[in-house]
Design a protein around this motif. Structure first.
Motif, PDB file in Angstrom:
ATOM      1  N   SER A  44       0.827  -1.206   0.000  1.00  0.00           N
ATOM      2  CA  SER A  44       0.000   0.000   0.000  1.00  0.00           C
ATOM      3  C   SER A  44       0.860   1.254   0.000  1.00  0.00           C
ATOM      4  O   SER A  44       2.009   1.233   0.428  1.00  0.00           O
ATOM      5  CB  SER A  44      -0.958   0.004   1.198  1.00  0.00           C
ATOM      6  N   VAL A  45       0.269   2.325  -0.497  1.00  0.00           N
ATOM      7  CA  VAL A  45       0.890   3.643  -0.510  1.00  0.00           C
ATOM      8  C   VAL A  45      -0.035   4.575   0.252  1.00  0.00           C
ATOM      9  O   VAL A  45      -1.241   4.577   0.031  1.00  0.00           O
ATOM     10  CB  VAL A  45       1.096   4.156  -1.954  1.00  0.00           C
ATOM     11  N   TRP A  85      -5.125   5.637   1.552  1.00  0.00           N
ATOM     12  CA  TRP A  85      -4.299   4.448   1.336  1.00  0.00           C
ATOM     13  C   TRP A  85      -4.756   3.789   0.047  1.00  0.00           C
ATOM     14  O   TRP A  85      -5.940   3.553  -0.146  1.00  0.00           O
ATOM     15  CB  TRP A  85      -4.465   3.457   2.481  1.00  0.00           C
ATOM     16  N   LEU A 102       3.913  -0.338  -6.207  1.00  0.00           N
ATOM     17  CA  LEU A 102       4.217   0.719  -5.241  1.00  0.00           C
ATOM     18  C   LEU A 102       5.065   1.809  -5.895  1.00  0.00           C
ATOM     19  O   LEU A 102       4.813   3.005  -5.713  1.00  0.00           O
ATOM     20  CB  LEU A 102       4.950   0.151  -4.021  1.00  0.00           C
ATOM     21  N   ASN A 106       3.999   5.815  -6.445  1.00  0.00           N
ATOM     22  CA  ASN A 106       4.847   6.872  -5.902  1.00  0.00           C
ATOM     23  C   ASN A 106       5.424   7.768  -6.993  1.00  0.00           C
ATOM     24  O   ASN A 106       5.370   8.995  -6.885  1.00  0.00           O
ATOM     25  CB  ASN A 106       6.000   6.260  -5.089  1.00  0.00           C
ATOM     26  N   SER A 121       5.116   3.999   2.029  1.00  0.00           N
ATOM     27  CA  SER A 121       4.666   2.809   1.310  1.00  0.00           C
ATOM     28  C   SER A 121       4.943   1.622   2.217  1.00  0.00           C
ATOM     29  O   SER A 121       5.848   1.668   3.047  1.00  0.00           O
ATOM     30  CB  SER A 121       5.429   2.640  -0.007  1.00  0.00           C
ATOM     31  N   TYR A 139       8.776   8.053   2.652  1.00  0.00           N
ATOM     32  CA  TYR A 139       9.075   8.785   1.431  1.00  0.00           C
ATOM     33  C   TYR A 139      10.010   9.967   1.684  1.00  0.00           C
ATOM     34  O   TYR A 139      11.011  10.133   0.984  1.00  0.00           O
ATOM     35  CB  TYR A 139       7.772   9.268   0.783  1.00  0.00           C
TER      36      TYR A 139
END
Length: 189
Positions: A44-45, A85, A102, A106, A121, A139
Motif C-alpha cells: 500500500s501507498v 491508502w 508501489l 509513488n 509505502s 518517502y
C-alpha cells in the motif's frame, strides 16, 4: 548547504529515492531465510489527498494503470487521520509485482508534483506463526523500518529490532527509532 548552515546545525533534507523500493525483493529473501516471514502479496501507498480536479484525475489514472493487468482491483481507503491508502494485491509469490505497483504509484504522484503529499509505502509479510509484519518506506526520509503490530494497538519491538538486524544490510534503515511510526490498521497488514 553552506558554511552558515553547518555552523548553525541545519541539515539538508534527504532526497527520496524511489528506486530503493526495488531492494524489497532482495530483502524479502534474506528476511525469509532469517525469520521465516514471507510476502503476503499486499502493498500500500499512503498519501494526503489534495483537493481539486487535477488530483482526482491523477488518482483515477493511477487506479486504471494498476487495474489494467486485469488482476484484482486496487482499493482506496481513508484512515482516521485523513490519509488515503491505495492497496494493491498480487500473488504472494510475486513480490516484484507488488514493488512495481508501489513504485508506479509513488513515481506518478511525484512526477505530477504531488511528492510532498506522499507519506509512506508498505509491503506486507506474514510469519509461520501468523504474526504480521510490514516493511515501511518513509518517502520524505528515503529509509525503511519494520512495523510488527500486536493485538490491542501494541507492537512487537523485539521482532522489529530482529528484522532490522536481519535485513539491515539489504535496505537503508531509519536510524532514528522515534521515526518508526506505528501505522495501525494500515491496508496491507
Amino acid at each position: 548547504m553552506g558554511f552558515l548552515d553547518t555552523l548553525l546545525g541545519r541539515s539538508k533534507p534527504v532526497e527520496p529515492d524511489l528506486d530503493r523500493l526495488f531492494g524489497l525483493s532482495t530483502a524479502a529473501v534474506t528476511l525469509e531465510a532469517a525469520t521465516g516471514f514471507t510476502p503476503t502479496g499486499l502493498g500500500s501507498v499512503c498519501f494526503r489527498a489534495a483537493e481539486g480536479g487535477a488530483f482526482a484525475r491523477l488518482q483515477r489514472d493511477v487506479r486504471e494503470l494498476l487495474d489494467a493487468d486485469e488482476g484484482p482491483a486496487v482499493e482506496l481507503s481513508e484512515d482516521s487521520y485523513g490519509y488515503t491508502w491505495l492497496l494493491t494485491r498480487q500473488d504472494p509469490s510475486d513480490l516484484p509485482a507488488v514493488v512495481t505497483d508501489l513504485h508506479a504509484v509513488n513515481s506518478t504522484l511525484e512526477s505530477h508534483g504531488f511528492g510532498p503529499h506522499l507519506l509512506c509505502s508498505l509491503a506486507g509479510f506474514r510469519g509461520p506463526d501468523g504474526r504480521r509484519l510490514g516493511l515501511v518506506y518513509l518517502y520524505k526520509r528515503g529509509t525503511f523500518y519494520p512495523f510488527a503490530p500486536l493485538p490491542g494497538e501494541r507492537r512487537d519491538n523485539a521482532l522489529e529490532l530482529q528484522v532490522r538486524g536481519a535485513i539491515g544490510a539489504d535496505l537503508p534503515f531509519e536510524d532514528e527509532l522515534s521515526r518508526w511510526f506505528p501505522v495501525w490498521g494500515a491496508p496491507g497488514l
